[in-house]
Scaffold this active site. Structure first.
Site, PDB file in Angstrom:
ATOM      1  N   GLN A  39      14.368  46.500  42.039  1.00  0.00           N
ATOM      2  CA  GLN A  39      15.207  46.775  43.167  1.00  0.00           C
ATOM      3  C   GLN A  39      14.302  48.092  43.579  1.00  0.00           C
ATOM      4  O   GLN A  39      14.350  48.287  44.709  1.00  0.00           O
ATOM      5  CB  GLN A  39      16.628  47.290  42.639  1.00  0.00           C
ATOM      6  CG  GLN A  39      16.545  48.301  41.887  1.00  0.00           C
ATOM      7  CD  GLN A  39      18.071  48.924  41.578  1.00  0.00           C
ATOM      8  OE1 GLN A  39      19.089  48.442  42.363  1.00  0.00           O
ATOM      9  NE2 GLN A  39      18.309  49.783  40.429  1.00  0.00           N
ATOM     10  N   TYR A 219      10.260  65.267  18.640  1.00  0.00           N
ATOM     11  CA  TYR A 219       9.291  64.783  17.916  1.00  0.00           C
ATOM     12  C   TYR A 219       7.888  64.522  18.920  1.00  0.00           C
ATOM     13  O   TYR A 219       8.024  64.751  20.091  1.00  0.00           O
ATOM     14  CB  TYR A 219       9.645  63.215  17.500  1.00  0.00           C
ATOM     15  CG  TYR A 219      10.068  62.113  18.693  1.00  0.00           C
ATOM     16  CD1 TYR A 219       9.103  61.670  19.465  1.00  0.00           C
ATOM     17  CD2 TYR A 219      11.332  62.192  18.780  1.00  0.00           C
ATOM     18  CE1 TYR A 219       9.931  60.891  20.642  1.00  0.00           C
ATOM     19  CE2 TYR A 219      12.192  61.430  19.834  1.00  0.00           C
ATOM     20  CZ  TYR A 219      11.126  60.691  20.691  1.00  0.00           C
ATOM     21  OH  TYR A 219      11.691  59.854  21.559  1.00  0.00           O
TER      22      TYR A 219
END
Length: 429
Positions: A39, A219
Protein backbone atom coordinates in the site's frame (compact mmCIF):
# COMPACT_ATOMS: atom_id res chain seq x y z
CA UNK A 1 7.68 -0.70 -9.23
CA UNK A 2 5.33 -1.99 -11.93
CA UNK A 3 1.80 -0.62 -11.49
CA UNK A 4 0.37 -2.34 -14.60
CA UNK A 5 1.22 -6.05 -14.51
CA UNK A 6 0.85 -7.58 -17.96
CA UNK A 7 0.93 -11.24 -16.94
CA UNK A 8 -1.35 -13.23 -14.66
CA UNK A 9 0.18 -14.31 -11.36
CA UNK A 10 -0.31 -17.72 -9.78
CA UNK A 11 -0.23 -16.09 -6.33
CA UNK A 12 -0.97 -12.56 -5.17
CA UNK A 13 0.40 -11.42 -1.81
CA UNK A 14 -1.21 -8.34 -0.29
CA UNK A 15 1.28 -6.67 2.04
CA UNK A 16 4.96 -6.05 1.45
CA UNK A 17 6.24 -6.36 5.01
CA UNK A 18 8.56 -9.06 6.25
CA UNK A 19 5.85 -11.74 6.30
CA UNK A 20 4.51 -10.91 2.85
CA UNK A 21 7.95 -10.85 1.22
CA UNK A 22 9.02 -14.07 2.96
CA UNK A 23 5.88 -15.82 1.72
CA UNK A 24 6.40 -14.49 -1.80
CA UNK A 25 9.98 -15.74 -1.81
CA UNK A 26 9.00 -19.17 -0.47
CA UNK A 27 6.37 -19.65 -3.19
CA UNK A 28 8.54 -18.21 -5.98
CA UNK A 29 11.10 -20.87 -5.04
CA UNK A 30 8.40 -23.39 -6.00
CA UNK A 31 8.39 -21.98 -9.56
CA UNK A 32 5.18 -20.06 -9.04
CA UNK A 33 4.56 -16.62 -10.51
CA UNK A 34 4.09 -14.35 -7.50
CA UNK A 35 3.10 -10.69 -7.29
CA UNK A 36 3.24 -8.57 -4.12
CA UNK A 37 1.09 -5.47 -3.63
CA UNK A 38 2.22 -2.91 -1.06
CA UNK A 39 0.00 0.00 0.00
CA UNK A 40 2.90 2.42 0.66
CA UNK A 41 4.72 4.39 -2.08
CA UNK A 42 7.84 2.24 -1.54
CA UNK A 43 8.80 -1.04 0.05
CA UNK A 44 10.37 -0.50 3.46
CA UNK A 45 10.15 -1.10 7.20
CA UNK A 46 9.96 1.21 10.20
CA UNK A 47 11.09 0.38 13.70
CA UNK A 48 14.40 -0.83 15.03
CA UNK A 49 15.69 -4.24 16.11
CA UNK A 50 14.35 -7.76 15.67
CA UNK A 51 15.32 -10.92 17.50
CA UNK A 52 15.45 -14.04 15.34
CA UNK A 53 15.49 -17.33 17.23
CA UNK A 54 16.68 -20.66 15.78
CA UNK A 55 13.20 -21.48 14.43
CA UNK A 56 13.69 -18.51 12.08
CA UNK A 57 17.42 -18.64 11.31
CA UNK A 58 16.84 -22.26 10.24
CA UNK A 59 14.46 -21.02 7.53
CA UNK A 60 16.76 -18.17 6.47
CA UNK A 61 19.49 -20.78 6.01
CA UNK A 62 17.11 -22.87 3.89
CA UNK A 63 16.67 -19.81 1.65
CA UNK A 64 20.43 -19.18 1.50
CA UNK A 65 20.08 -15.89 3.38
CA UNK A 66 21.47 -16.65 6.84
CA UNK A 67 25.08 -15.68 6.16
CA UNK A 68 23.98 -12.31 4.78
CA UNK A 69 21.68 -11.69 7.75
CA UNK A 70 24.43 -12.61 10.20
CA UNK A 71 26.84 -10.24 8.47
CA UNK A 72 24.40 -7.35 8.97
CA UNK A 73 23.33 -8.28 12.48
CA UNK A 74 24.88 -9.58 15.68
CA UNK A 75 25.09 -13.08 17.14
CA UNK A 76 24.68 -12.26 20.84
CA UNK A 77 26.28 -14.41 23.52
CA UNK A 78 23.50 -14.40 26.14
CA UNK A 79 20.01 -13.22 26.92
CA UNK A 80 20.24 -11.85 30.44
CA UNK A 81 17.14 -11.06 32.47
CA UNK A 82 17.47 -8.55 35.33
CA UNK A 83 15.19 -6.90 37.84
CA UNK A 84 14.37 -3.37 36.67
CA UNK A 85 14.38 -1.98 40.20
CA UNK A 86 17.63 -3.31 41.69
CA UNK A 87 19.47 -4.45 38.50
CA UNK A 88 20.01 -7.90 40.00
CA UNK A 89 20.42 -10.77 37.54
CA UNK A 90 17.49 -13.20 37.55
CA UNK A 91 18.33 -15.75 34.86
CA UNK A 92 19.98 -16.11 31.46
CA UNK A 93 20.09 -18.12 28.26
CA UNK A 94 23.54 -19.11 26.98
CA UNK A 95 23.00 -18.50 23.26
CA UNK A 96 26.11 -20.39 22.17
CA UNK A 97 24.78 -23.47 23.95
CA UNK A 98 21.35 -22.72 22.48
CA UNK A 99 22.86 -22.89 18.98
CA UNK A 100 24.43 -26.25 19.78
CA UNK A 101 21.06 -27.56 20.94
CA UNK A 102 18.96 -26.38 17.99
CA UNK A 103 21.57 -26.31 15.25
CA UNK A 104 21.06 -22.65 14.30
CA UNK A 105 22.01 -19.35 15.93
CA UNK A 106 20.06 -16.68 17.75
CA UNK A 107 20.45 -13.48 15.72
CA UNK A 108 19.55 -9.82 16.31
CA UNK A 109 19.18 -7.59 13.27
CA UNK A 110 17.74 -4.22 12.31
CA UNK A 111 14.21 -4.71 10.98
CA UNK A 112 14.97 -2.69 7.84
CA UNK A 113 18.05 -4.83 7.12
CA UNK A 114 16.05 -8.07 7.20
CA UNK A 115 13.33 -6.49 5.07
CA UNK A 116 15.94 -5.37 2.50
CA UNK A 117 17.45 -8.88 2.38
CA UNK A 118 14.04 -10.39 1.64
CA UNK A 119 13.19 -7.69 -0.90
CA UNK A 120 16.40 -8.32 -2.86
CA UNK A 121 15.82 -12.06 -2.72
CA UNK A 122 12.31 -11.56 -4.13
CA UNK A 123 13.70 -9.43 -6.95
CA UNK A 124 16.24 -12.14 -7.81
CA UNK A 125 13.47 -14.76 -7.76
CA UNK A 126 11.37 -12.76 -10.23
CA UNK A 127 8.61 -11.74 -7.82
CA UNK A 128 6.49 -8.87 -9.17
CA UNK A 129 6.56 -5.89 -6.80
CA UNK A 130 3.82 -3.25 -6.98
CA UNK A 131 3.56 -0.18 -4.71
CA UNK A 132 0.88 2.46 -4.05
CA UNK A 133 -1.79 -0.23 -3.86
CA UNK A 134 -4.04 -0.04 -0.79
CA UNK A 135 -6.33 -3.06 -0.93
CA UNK A 136 -10.01 -2.43 -0.25
CA UNK A 137 -11.62 -5.84 -0.74
CA UNK A 138 -11.10 -9.53 -1.39
CA UNK A 139 -13.42 -11.99 -3.10
CA UNK A 140 -13.33 -15.56 -4.29
CA UNK A 141 -13.89 -16.36 -7.95
CA UNK A 142 -14.52 -19.58 -9.85
CA UNK A 143 -10.84 -19.97 -10.68
CA UNK A 144 -9.22 -18.43 -7.61
CA UNK A 145 -9.55 -15.06 -5.88
CA UNK A 146 -9.63 -11.36 -6.69
CA UNK A 147 -8.35 -8.26 -4.91
CA UNK A 148 -9.55 -4.71 -5.50
CA UNK A 149 -7.60 -1.55 -4.80
CA UNK A 150 -8.46 1.98 -3.75
CA UNK A 151 -7.84 3.42 -7.24
CA UNK A 152 -10.28 1.01 -8.88
CA UNK A 153 -7.76 -1.55 -10.13
CA UNK A 154 -8.29 -5.26 -9.57
CA UNK A 155 -6.14 -8.36 -9.98
CA UNK A 156 -6.80 -12.10 -9.86
CA UNK A 157 -4.77 -15.22 -9.15
CA UNK A 158 -5.22 -18.85 -8.18
CA UNK A 159 -4.40 -17.89 -4.58
CA UNK A 160 -4.46 -14.62 -2.67
CA UNK A 161 -2.42 -14.35 0.54
CA UNK A 162 -3.53 -11.58 2.89
CA UNK A 163 -0.43 -10.41 4.73
CA UNK A 164 -2.10 -7.08 5.44
CA UNK A 165 -1.31 -6.75 9.11
CA UNK A 166 -3.07 -6.08 12.40
CA UNK A 167 -5.93 -4.23 10.71
CA UNK A 168 -6.37 -6.81 7.95
CA UNK A 169 -9.24 -6.26 5.53
CA UNK A 170 -9.30 -9.95 4.63
CA UNK A 171 -9.72 -11.07 8.25
CA UNK A 172 -13.25 -9.72 8.07
CA UNK A 173 -14.15 -12.55 5.69
CA UNK A 174 -13.58 -15.03 8.52
CA UNK A 175 -14.41 -13.31 11.79
CA UNK A 176 -15.89 -10.08 13.12
CA UNK A 177 -13.41 -8.98 15.77
CA UNK A 178 -11.23 -6.05 16.77
CA UNK A 179 -7.65 -5.67 17.98
CA UNK A 180 -7.27 -6.16 21.74
CA UNK A 181 -5.47 -3.35 23.56
CA UNK A 182 -3.04 -4.45 26.27
CA UNK A 183 -2.85 -0.85 27.62
CA UNK A 184 0.92 -1.15 27.19
CA UNK A 185 3.04 1.15 25.04
CA UNK A 186 6.43 0.61 23.41
CA UNK A 187 9.05 3.28 22.82
CA UNK A 188 12.06 2.41 20.69
CA UNK A 189 15.44 3.76 19.67
CA UNK A 190 18.39 2.54 17.63
CA UNK A 191 21.38 4.79 18.26
CA UNK A 192 25.10 4.72 17.42
CA UNK A 193 27.15 2.87 20.01
CA UNK A 194 29.11 5.98 20.95
CA UNK A 195 25.88 7.83 21.86
CA UNK A 196 24.70 5.14 24.26
CA UNK A 197 25.14 5.63 27.99
CA UNK A 198 28.46 3.94 28.78
CA UNK A 199 27.35 2.29 32.01
CA UNK A 200 24.43 0.46 30.38
CA UNK A 201 25.84 -0.66 27.01
CA UNK A 202 24.88 -4.33 26.58
CA UNK A 203 28.11 -5.58 24.94
CA UNK A 204 27.32 -8.84 23.12
CA UNK A 205 24.23 -9.65 25.21
CA UNK A 206 20.50 -9.07 24.96
CA UNK A 207 19.64 -7.52 28.34
CA UNK A 208 16.04 -7.47 29.58
CA UNK A 209 15.06 -5.54 32.73
CA UNK A 210 11.58 -6.58 33.95
CA UNK A 211 8.87 -4.93 36.05
CA UNK A 212 6.94 -3.55 37.79
CA UNK A 213 4.40 -2.77 35.02
CA UNK A 214 7.29 -2.00 32.68
CA UNK A 215 10.33 -3.55 31.04
CA UNK A 216 13.39 -2.33 29.18
CA UNK A 217 15.41 -4.20 26.53
CA UNK A 218 18.85 -3.41 25.11
CA UNK A 219 21.01 -5.22 22.59
CA UNK A 220 23.61 -4.45 19.91
CA UNK A 221 22.84 -4.10 16.19
CA UNK A 222 24.84 -3.88 12.96
CA UNK A 223 27.95 -5.60 14.18
CA UNK A 224 27.86 -3.71 17.46
CA UNK A 225 27.92 -0.27 15.81
CA UNK A 226 24.43 0.50 17.14
CA UNK A 227 22.46 -0.13 20.31
CA UNK A 228 18.78 -1.05 20.08
CA UNK A 229 16.45 -0.11 22.94
CA UNK A 230 12.82 -0.90 23.70
CA UNK A 231 10.96 0.59 26.68
CA UNK A 232 7.50 -0.82 27.41
CA UNK A 233 5.08 0.29 30.12
CA UNK A 234 1.46 0.18 31.18
CA UNK A 235 -0.35 3.45 30.41
CA UNK A 236 -2.55 4.90 33.17
CA UNK A 237 -4.34 6.99 30.54
CA UNK A 238 -5.20 3.85 28.58
CA UNK A 239 -6.59 2.19 31.71
CA UNK A 240 -8.67 5.32 32.34
CA UNK A 241 -10.10 5.21 28.83
CA UNK A 242 -8.42 8.42 27.64
CA UNK A 243 -7.66 8.75 23.94
CA UNK A 244 -4.25 10.41 24.28
CA UNK A 245 -2.31 7.61 25.94
CA UNK A 246 1.30 6.50 25.99
CA UNK A 247 2.74 10.03 25.98
CA UNK A 248 6.35 10.81 27.01
CA UNK A 249 5.30 12.04 30.46
CA UNK A 250 3.84 8.59 31.10
CA UNK A 251 7.09 7.00 29.89
CA UNK A 252 9.13 8.95 32.43
CA UNK A 253 6.70 8.29 35.26
CA UNK A 254 6.59 4.55 34.54
CA UNK A 255 10.36 4.18 34.88
CA UNK A 256 10.92 6.68 37.70
CA UNK A 257 11.74 3.99 40.29
CA UNK A 258 13.89 1.80 38.07
CA UNK A 259 17.67 1.40 38.39
CA UNK A 260 20.26 3.80 36.99
CA UNK A 261 21.13 1.46 34.10
CA UNK A 262 17.55 1.64 32.80
CA UNK A 263 17.05 5.36 33.36
CA UNK A 264 20.30 6.16 31.53
CA UNK A 265 18.87 4.49 28.46
CA UNK A 266 15.52 6.31 28.66
CA UNK A 267 17.21 9.59 27.74
CA UNK A 268 17.96 8.12 24.28
CA UNK A 269 14.45 6.96 23.39
CA UNK A 270 12.69 8.36 20.32
CA UNK A 271 10.03 10.58 21.88
CA UNK A 272 8.25 11.73 18.74
CA UNK A 273 6.63 8.32 18.13
CA UNK A 274 5.45 5.36 20.12
CA UNK A 275 3.69 2.07 19.44
CA UNK A 276 0.54 1.00 21.25
CA UNK A 277 0.60 -2.72 21.90
CA UNK A 278 -2.30 -4.75 20.54
CA UNK A 279 -2.92 -8.36 19.71
CA UNK A 280 -6.06 -10.24 18.66
CA UNK A 281 -7.80 -13.24 20.11
CA UNK A 282 -6.68 -16.39 18.27
CA UNK A 283 -8.87 -17.83 15.52
CA UNK A 284 -8.77 -21.39 14.16
CA UNK A 285 -9.83 -20.63 10.58
CA UNK A 286 -7.41 -18.75 8.32
CA UNK A 287 -8.66 -19.82 4.88
CA UNK A 288 -11.73 -18.72 2.94
CA UNK A 289 -11.80 -20.44 -0.45
CA UNK A 290 -8.61 -19.29 -2.17
CA UNK A 291 -7.91 -16.46 0.27
CA UNK A 292 -5.50 -17.23 3.11
CA UNK A 293 -4.39 -15.12 6.07
CA UNK A 294 -0.70 -14.91 6.96
CA UNK A 295 1.35 -13.14 9.62
CA UNK A 296 -0.27 -10.44 11.75
CA UNK A 297 -3.47 -10.68 9.70
CA UNK A 298 -3.92 -14.13 11.25
CA UNK A 299 -2.09 -13.98 14.59
CA UNK A 300 -0.80 -10.61 15.82
CA UNK A 301 0.97 -11.27 19.15
CA UNK A 302 2.22 -9.15 21.96
CA UNK A 303 5.99 -8.89 21.76
CA UNK A 304 7.12 -10.78 24.84
CA UNK A 305 8.28 -13.92 23.01
CA UNK A 306 9.87 -12.02 20.09
CA UNK A 307 8.03 -14.34 17.68
CA UNK A 308 5.82 -11.99 15.62
CA UNK A 309 7.98 -11.69 12.50
CA UNK A 310 9.21 -15.25 12.99
CA UNK A 311 5.68 -16.70 12.93
CA UNK A 312 4.99 -14.84 9.69
CA UNK A 313 8.16 -16.24 8.10
CA UNK A 314 7.21 -19.72 9.32
CA UNK A 315 3.73 -19.35 7.78
CA UNK A 316 5.14 -18.82 4.29
CA UNK A 317 7.69 -21.62 4.65
CA UNK A 318 5.05 -24.12 5.81
CA UNK A 319 2.67 -23.23 2.97
CA UNK A 320 5.44 -23.54 0.37
CA UNK A 321 6.58 -26.89 1.79
CA UNK A 322 3.04 -28.25 1.43
CA UNK A 323 2.87 -26.94 -2.13
CA UNK A 324 6.09 -28.83 -2.88
CA UNK A 325 4.88 -32.01 -1.17
CA UNK A 326 1.51 -32.23 -2.89
CA UNK A 327 3.07 -31.32 -6.26
CA UNK A 328 5.46 -34.24 -5.88
CA UNK A 329 2.52 -36.56 -5.25
CA UNK A 330 0.65 -35.20 -8.30
CA UNK A 331 3.49 -35.49 -10.81
CA UNK A 332 1.79 -38.30 -12.70
CA UNK A 333 -1.58 -36.55 -12.96
CA UNK A 334 -0.53 -32.96 -13.64
CA UNK A 335 1.84 -30.17 -12.72
CA UNK A 336 -0.63 -27.64 -11.29
CA UNK A 337 -1.01 -26.86 -7.62
CA UNK A 338 -3.82 -28.53 -5.70
CA UNK A 339 -4.49 -25.46 -3.60
CA UNK A 340 -7.27 -27.11 -1.64
CA UNK A 341 -4.87 -29.76 -0.34
CA UNK A 342 -2.04 -27.31 0.31
CA UNK A 343 -4.26 -24.83 2.16
CA UNK A 344 -5.91 -27.56 4.24
CA UNK A 345 -2.48 -28.76 5.34
CA UNK A 346 -1.40 -25.18 6.15
CA UNK A 347 -4.52 -24.62 8.22
CA UNK A 348 -4.17 -27.96 10.00
CA UNK A 349 -1.01 -26.90 11.81
CA UNK A 350 -0.38 -23.14 11.82
CA UNK A 351 -3.44 -21.75 13.68
CA UNK A 352 -2.95 -24.02 16.68
CA UNK A 353 0.76 -23.29 16.96
CA UNK A 354 0.21 -19.55 16.67
CA UNK A 355 -2.62 -19.66 19.21
CA UNK A 356 -0.09 -21.10 21.65
CA UNK A 357 2.34 -18.29 20.96
CA UNK A 358 -0.26 -15.53 21.27
CA UNK A 359 -1.64 -16.86 24.55
CA UNK A 360 1.78 -17.63 26.02
CA UNK A 361 2.99 -14.12 25.11
CA UNK A 362 0.13 -12.69 27.15
CA UNK A 363 1.14 -14.86 30.12
CA UNK A 364 4.81 -13.89 29.84
CA UNK A 365 3.83 -10.22 29.80
CA UNK A 366 1.96 -10.70 33.07
CA UNK A 367 4.98 -12.48 34.56
CA UNK A 368 7.42 -9.76 33.53
CA UNK A 369 5.38 -6.92 34.98
CA UNK A 370 4.61 -8.19 38.48
CA UNK A 371 4.92 -5.90 41.50
CA UNK A 372 5.02 -6.30 45.25
CA UNK A 373 5.29 -9.76 46.81
CA UNK A 374 4.59 -11.48 43.49
CA UNK A 375 7.58 -9.73 41.95
CA UNK A 376 9.77 -11.14 44.72
CA UNK A 377 8.29 -14.62 44.21
CA UNK A 378 8.98 -14.39 40.48
CA UNK A 379 12.55 -13.28 41.09
CA UNK A 380 13.21 -16.19 43.44
CA UNK A 381 11.84 -18.70 40.94
CA UNK A 382 13.82 -17.25 38.05
CA UNK A 383 17.05 -17.28 40.05
CA UNK A 384 16.47 -20.97 40.81
CA UNK A 385 16.26 -21.88 37.13
CA UNK A 386 19.15 -23.86 35.63
CA UNK A 387 20.80 -21.81 32.85
CA UNK A 388 20.61 -24.80 30.50
CA UNK A 389 16.98 -25.71 31.19
CA UNK A 390 15.25 -25.51 27.80
CA UNK A 391 11.90 -27.00 28.80
CA UNK A 392 10.14 -23.69 28.19
CA UNK A 393 11.58 -23.01 24.70
CA UNK A 394 11.87 -26.45 23.09
CA UNK A 395 8.34 -26.20 21.70
CA UNK A 396 9.02 -22.86 20.05
CA UNK A 397 12.72 -22.99 19.04
CA UNK A 398 12.65 -26.57 17.79
CA UNK A 399 11.92 -27.52 14.14
CA UNK A 400 8.82 -25.90 12.66
CA UNK A 401 6.03 -28.46 12.43
CA UNK A 402 4.50 -29.34 9.08
CA UNK A 403 1.85 -31.69 10.51
CA UNK A 404 -0.24 -31.50 13.70
CA UNK A 405 1.35 -34.62 15.19
CA UNK A 406 4.74 -32.90 15.07
CA UNK A 407 3.63 -30.10 17.42
CA UNK A 408 5.12 -30.52 20.90
CA UNK A 409 2.81 -30.43 23.89
CA UNK A 410 2.01 -26.90 24.97
CA UNK A 411 3.99 -25.51 27.87
CA UNK A 412 1.32 -24.13 30.16
CA UNK A 413 2.43 -21.44 32.62
CA UNK A 414 1.85 -22.27 36.28
CA UNK A 415 0.56 -19.51 38.60
CA UNK A 416 3.19 -18.11 40.94
CA UNK A 417 1.16 -19.03 44.03
CA UNK A 418 1.04 -22.71 43.05
CA UNK A 419 2.66 -24.88 45.73
CA UNK A 420 4.99 -26.71 43.35
CA UNK A 421 5.66 -24.27 40.48
CA UNK A 422 7.65 -25.35 37.45
CA UNK A 423 10.35 -22.94 36.31
CA UNK A 424 8.96 -19.71 34.82
CA UNK A 425 9.45 -18.79 31.20
CA UNK A 426 11.34 -15.61 30.79
CA UNK A 427 12.10 -13.83 27.50
CA UNK A 428 12.23 -11.43 25.07
CA UNK A 429 11.28 -7.87 23.86
Amino acid sequence: MDHSPSTRADVIVVGGGIGGLAAALALARQDLRVRVYEQAPAFGEVGAGLQLAPNCTRILDHYGLLAQAASLGVLPENIVMKDAVDNGELTRLDLRDLERRYGYPYLVIHRSDLHAILLRACERAGVGLVTDSPCTSYENTGAGARVRFADGRADEAELVIAADGLHSVARGLLVSDEPVSSAYVAYRAAVPFEEAATGAVPGRDVVVHVGPRCHFVRYPLRGGAMVNQVAVFESPKALAGEADWGTPDELDAAFATTCDQVRQGLALMWRDRWWRMYDRDPIGTWVSGRIALLGDAAHPPLQYMAQGAIMAIEDGWVLAEHVAAQRARRTASGSGVDWGTALAAYEAVRPEHCRRVVETARSWGELWHLDGVRRLQRNALLRARDTHDYAFVDWIYGPTALRPEEEPAMFRPVPLDTAQPRGPRPWSG
